[in-house]
Every structure is written in structure tokens, then in C-alpha cells.
Design a protein around this motif. Structure first.
Motif, PDB file in Angstrom:
ATOM      1  N   LEU A 139      34.614  37.791 -94.655  1.00  0.00           N
ATOM      2  CA  LEU A 139      35.878  37.106 -94.930  1.00  0.00           C
ATOM      3  C   LEU A 139      36.742  36.939 -93.689  1.00  0.00           C
ATOM      4  O   LEU A 139      37.848  36.397 -93.767  1.00  0.00           O
ATOM      5  CB  LEU A 139      36.656  37.863 -96.008  1.00  0.00           C
ATOM      6  N   GLY A 140      36.292  37.413 -92.544  1.00  0.00           N
ATOM      7  CA  GLY A 140      36.998  37.146 -91.298  1.00  0.00           C
ATOM      8  C   GLY A 140      38.179  38.057 -91.019  1.00  0.00           C
ATOM      9  O   GLY A 140      39.168  37.618 -90.431  1.00  0.00           O
ATOM     10  N   ALA A 182      23.270  40.074 -85.098  1.00  0.00           N
ATOM     11  CA  ALA A 182      23.095  38.627 -85.000  1.00  0.00           C
ATOM     12  C   ALA A 182      24.366  37.857 -85.336  1.00  0.00           C
ATOM     13  O   ALA A 182      25.244  38.343 -86.045  1.00  0.00           O
ATOM     14  CB  ALA A 182      21.971  38.177 -85.929  1.00  0.00           C
ATOM     15  N   ALA A 183      24.423  36.632 -84.824  1.00  0.00           N
ATOM     16  CA  ALA A 183      25.403  35.661 -85.312  1.00  0.00           C
ATOM     17  C   ALA A 183      24.992  35.215 -86.708  1.00  0.00           C
ATOM     18  O   ALA A 183      23.808  35.260 -87.066  1.00  0.00           O
ATOM     19  CB  ALA A 183      25.474  34.457 -84.383  1.00  0.00           C
ATOM     20  N   ALA A 184      25.964  34.787 -87.501  1.00  0.00           N
ATOM     21  CA  ALA A 184      25.636  34.373 -88.866  1.00  0.00           C
ATOM     22  C   ALA A 184      26.543  33.243 -89.324  1.00  0.00           C
ATOM     23  O   ALA A 184      27.737  33.224 -89.029  1.00  0.00           O
ATOM     24  CB  ALA A 184      25.754  35.555 -89.829  1.00  0.00           C
ATOM     25  N   ASP A 185      25.949  32.310 -90.043  1.00  0.00           N
ATOM     26  CA  ASP A 185      26.674  31.297 -90.804  1.00  0.00           C
ATOM     27  C   ASP A 185      26.484  31.599 -92.283  1.00  0.00           C
ATOM     28  O   ASP A 185      25.418  32.079 -92.701  1.00  0.00           O
ATOM     29  CB  ASP A 185      26.110  29.893 -90.541  1.00  0.00           C
ATOM     30  N   PHE A 186      27.480  31.285 -93.098  1.00  0.00           N
ATOM     31  CA  PHE A 186      27.322  31.213 -94.543  1.00  0.00           C
ATOM     32  C   PHE A 186      27.324  29.737 -94.926  1.00  0.00           C
ATOM     33  O   PHE A 186      28.025  28.931 -94.307  1.00  0.00           O
ATOM     34  CB  PHE A 186      28.456  31.937 -95.264  1.00  0.00           C
ATOM     35  N   PHE A 187      26.530  29.380 -95.921  1.00  0.00           N
ATOM     36  CA  PHE A 187      26.493  27.974 -96.325  1.00  0.00           C
ATOM     37  C   PHE A 187      26.581  27.832 -97.840  1.00  0.00           C
ATOM     38  O   PHE A 187      26.176  28.720 -98.599  1.00  0.00           O
ATOM     39  CB  PHE A 187      25.244  27.259 -95.799  1.00  0.00           C
ATOM     40  N   GLY A 256      23.969  30.740 -99.247  1.00  0.00           N
ATOM     41  CA  GLY A 256      23.137  31.648 -98.472  1.00  0.00           C
ATOM     42  C   GLY A 256      23.664  31.844 -97.071  1.00  0.00           C
ATOM     43  O   GLY A 256      24.822  31.539 -96.761  1.00  0.00           O
ATOM     44  N   THR A 257      22.790  32.330 -96.218  1.00  0.00           N
ATOM     45  CA  THR A 257      23.179  32.655 -94.848  1.00  0.00           C
ATOM     46  C   THR A 257      22.031  32.369 -93.900  1.00  0.00           C
ATOM     47  O   THR A 257      20.860  32.427 -94.294  1.00  0.00           O
ATOM     48  CB  THR A 257      23.601  34.136 -94.739  1.00  0.00           C
ATOM     49  N   ASN A 292      28.684  24.183 -94.072  1.00  0.00           N
ATOM     50  CA  ASN A 292      28.245  25.325 -93.276  1.00  0.00           C
ATOM     51  C   ASN A 292      29.454  25.999 -92.641  1.00  0.00           C
ATOM     52  O   ASN A 292      30.316  25.331 -92.080  1.00  0.00           O
ATOM     53  CB  ASN A 292      27.279  24.848 -92.185  1.00  0.00           C
ATOM     54  N   ARG A 293      29.518  27.327 -92.724  1.00  0.00           N
ATOM     55  CA  ARG A 293      30.685  28.055 -92.240  1.00  0.00           C
ATOM     56  C   ARG A 293      30.252  29.113 -91.227  1.00  0.00           C
ATOM     57  O   ARG A 293      29.790  30.190 -91.605  1.00  0.00           O
ATOM     58  CB  ARG A 293      31.409  28.703 -93.419  1.00  0.00           C
TER      59      ARG A 293
END
Length: 386
Positions: A139-140, A182-187, A256-257, A292-293
Motif C-alpha cells: 500500500l506504499g 525484487a522490484a514488483a508491480d501489482f496489476f 496479480g504481481t 499496471n501499478r
């Protein structure tokens, strides 16, 4: 020694704090009770308390007795997960559907233990800054605290954090330089078709069939686009659609991610995901809206600070228990954002739990509490030695 004797002396207090936090877990940015307990404890020990950074974040500031000097930050996360707990512990969650399944209750307790020890001794030159962060679970929370001026209001020369590790043995501490998480995106992917009676599928544009094909096609991105020499993960973690046995629905949603250690790999995966979604849309005559986030940066431990953290660990556990060989993990941590603002490092502390993090039956071993608190306290004392 397993922990600093002064911290072992109040181990029962740490256990009580952790059990209380575990029984009352709170989701990110809702840690009102947790942050109040943190603030109250810090104030009781004579630590200067600041509240409201990143909504529910708390910062404690402690001046050493040896006068002004450098500033060392210590950070712990406070939030829980939206998981139904299945441990049946006597202090299990009293908040339905919310569970400290990643051990953040333990991390908060460890930092409180370090703060109490340092406040009682104050045997250092400079300032210790205790950062209790909300909303780590995607959630940042770190970015929210930084946006609220964390490092402008409370500058630090270095910052350190840790995480419990059921995949390490009790008495082991892992600290190494370089990329660690790792870096991660949520989508989110929204598929819109056309509904119909399930007995007349020809009258529909079925979003469930398209969603099923899309899940399979997305797996080809890592398998056939990412180099075998690079790490990459793409996981679909939710599928939602439909409400009846005999109705083909209008919509389906996938979430997902995806994760990687290199920016170029993340960019490749984003590009290929967009192309795959467009292809599925054309093939199944549906619309596919991909959102994509980018959520986490790569967590990179700084070399000197990782070495310092390992040296501090050697004072807490045996030499054989300190692991420094790189062991990058595909999990993600928003402490990465803080490490982009100040040099520092992140350690992993082993315990006797036998289930993985984020499992509904995960149990944190209370024996880790004085060990983690001692590690955090010693890194401050070592780095702020007169």
C-alpha cells in the motif's frame, strides 16, 4: 550470546507486547491502535514522539548521552494482512479476516525493545531515530512517510531494518550487500465481453474463456521472453467473475504481481503483458483493460552498511550463525524506498517457524524477539560509538 542481557531481562514484556499486537491486527493505514501503543511506549521511556507521518506512522527520536553526532535510523513495519488466521493460538487475531501473517507484530516489538534498551542506556554519541512504518504490504507506506517529509524532518546518515525468516535456522542472521529483494508491480486486468444464457454460449462473448486463455498466455512471458539468466516472476493471484450457474457473465477480473531485479526485465514484462492483453482481446472479441501499478523498487543493501550489520550480528549470535553470501529473494519490501534516500541495509533473522510467511497458519517464534531487538540496538551503539 543469544541477545543482550539487558534486553533478555525484559523479554517477558516484549512477548506480552507482541501477543497483544497479534491479537489486534490492523490493515495498512488503519494501524490506529498499534501506533497509539507504540507512541505510548516510546513516551514512557523518554523518547521524543512524533505521530501522523504517512497517516498512521510514528517516529521516535532519542539523543545519546555522549553529545551530538551522527544519526542512525531503525525501521519496523506495523501492518497486518487480509488473511483469516488458522493458528488457534491463545492470542490469535480478534479482528475477523485480519492476521499478522508476516510477523510485523514481531518487527514492531523488536524495534520497541531496541528503543527501550537504548533509552535506558543512552550510551552513544548522536541520535537514534525509530521509524514505525504503516502499510508495508503493497500500500506504499514508506512512500507515504517519505512524502510527508520523513527524511527532511528526521534526517539520518544510515538506516537499518530486518525481517523474520522461517526459512533460516534459529540463531542465524543473514545480511549481505547488493540486490536483496525484487522490484514488483501489482496489476489489475478488466475483461468485458457480452453476457448470455449459459445454454446459448454462441450469443455471448465469454469473458471467462478469455480470462482463462489470458492466464495461460501470460505465463509465456517469463518462460519465453525473459532470459533464463535473469530472474522474473509473473503470478496471477485472483480471478473474479460470474454469479450464477446458468449465466455467462459480462465481465471478469484478474489481478496479480510481477517481479524482477533488473529495470529492463520489468520493462520487458510490462511491454509483453500489454501485447498479450491486446492479442487476447482481438482473439476473443472482448475488451481488455490492463492497469499496471509499480509498487516496489529493488531493495539494494549498501556495501559498508551491510558489512556493519553483519558485524553487529556477530555480537548477538555465533560467528557461524552470520550468513553473508548473497541470497536474493523474489519477495519485495518497501524499505527499498528508504534505502534510496539514505544508505543502509536489511537483515533476516531466523526462527523456528515451519510455515512460510503469508500462510494462514504462520507462527512467529517468540524467541526471536530479544535477538532482533539486540541486533537493532547494537547497530546503533556500534555506528554511534564515541
Amino acid at each position: 550470546m543469544p541477545a543482550l542481557p539487558e534486553i533478555l531481562a525484559f523479554e517477558d514484556d516484549l512477548r506480552a507486547i507482541r501477543h497483544d499486537l497479534h491479537a489486534h491486527p490492523e490493515i495498512g493505514f488503519e494501524e490506529v491502535r498499534t501506533s497509539s501503543i507504540v507512541a505510548e511506549k516510546l513516551a514512557t521511556w523518554g523518547v521524543e514522539v512524533h505521530r501522523g507521518l504517512g497517516k498512521t506512522g510514528v517516529v521516535g527520536v532519542l539523543e545519546g548521552a555522549r553529545g551530538p553526532g551522527r544519526r542512525i535510523g531503525l525501521r519496523a513495519d506495523m501492518d497486518a494482512l487480509p488473511i483469516v488466521e488458522t493458528t488457534n493460538l491463545p492470542f490469535r487475531s480478534q479482528n475477523p479476516g485480519v492476521f499478522h501473517g508476516c510477523g510485523h507484530d514481531g518487527h514492531t516489538t523488536m524495534l520497541l525493545g531496541a528503543a527501550r534498551y537504548l533509552a535506558e542506556k543512552r550510551d552513544f554519541e548522536g541520535t537514534a531515530v525509530f521509524v514505525f512504518q504503516p502499510a508495508e504490504e503493497g500500500l506504499g507506506g514508506a512512500r507515504a512517510m517519505i512524502a510527508d517529509g520523513l527524511f527532511e524532518k528526521f534526517p539520518v546518515d544510515e538506516i537499518y531494518g530486518l525481517h523474520n525468516a522461517p526459512y533460516l535456522e534459529p540463531g542465524q542472521i543473514l545480511a549481505f550487500a547488493g540486490p536483496a529483494m525484487a522490484a514488483a508491480d501489482f496489476f489489475d486486468i478488466f475483461i468485458t465481453g457480452s453476457g448470455a444464457h449459459a445454454a446459448m454460449p454462441h450469443a455471448s462473448r465469454d469473458p471467462i474463456v478469455a480470462a482463462s486463455a489470458l492466464v495461460q498466455a501470460l505465463q509465456s512471458i517469463v518462460a519465453r521472453n525473459v532470459s533464463p539468466l535473469d530472474a522474473g516472476v509473473l503470478s496471477v493471484t485472483q480471478i473474479h467473475s460470474g454469479s450464477a450457474y446458468n449465466v455467462i457473465p459480462e465481465e471478469a477480473t484478474l489481478t496479480g504481481t510481477m517481479r524482477a531485479f533488473k529495470p529492463e526485465v520489468m520493462d520487458l514484462m510490462r511491454t509483453r503483458m500489454k501485447a498479450v492483453c491486446e492479442g487476447i482481446a482481438a482473439a476473443y472479441a472482448v475488451t481488455v483493460d490492463l492497469r499496471n501499478r509499480p509498487t516496489f523498487e529493488v531493495l539494494v543493501n549498501h556495501e559498508a552498511e551491510a558489512a556493519a550489520l553483519a558485524d553487529a550480528a556477530r555480537e548477538i549470535v555465533d560467528e557461524e550463525g552470520v550468513l553473508t553470501e548473497p541470497r536474493p529473494m523474489m519477495g519485495s519490501e518497501d524499505f527499498a524506498d528508504m534505502l534510496r534516500k539514505a544508505p543502509g541495509a536489511y537483515a533476516y533473522v531466523g526462527h523456528s517457524g515451519d510455515l512460510p510467511l503469508h500462510n494462514p497458519g504462520f507462527v512467529l517464534d517468540d524467541a526471536i524477539l530479544p535477538i532482533g531487538a539486540s541486533l537493532l540496538a547494537r547497530i546503533v551503539e556500534r555506528r554511534l560509538a564515541a
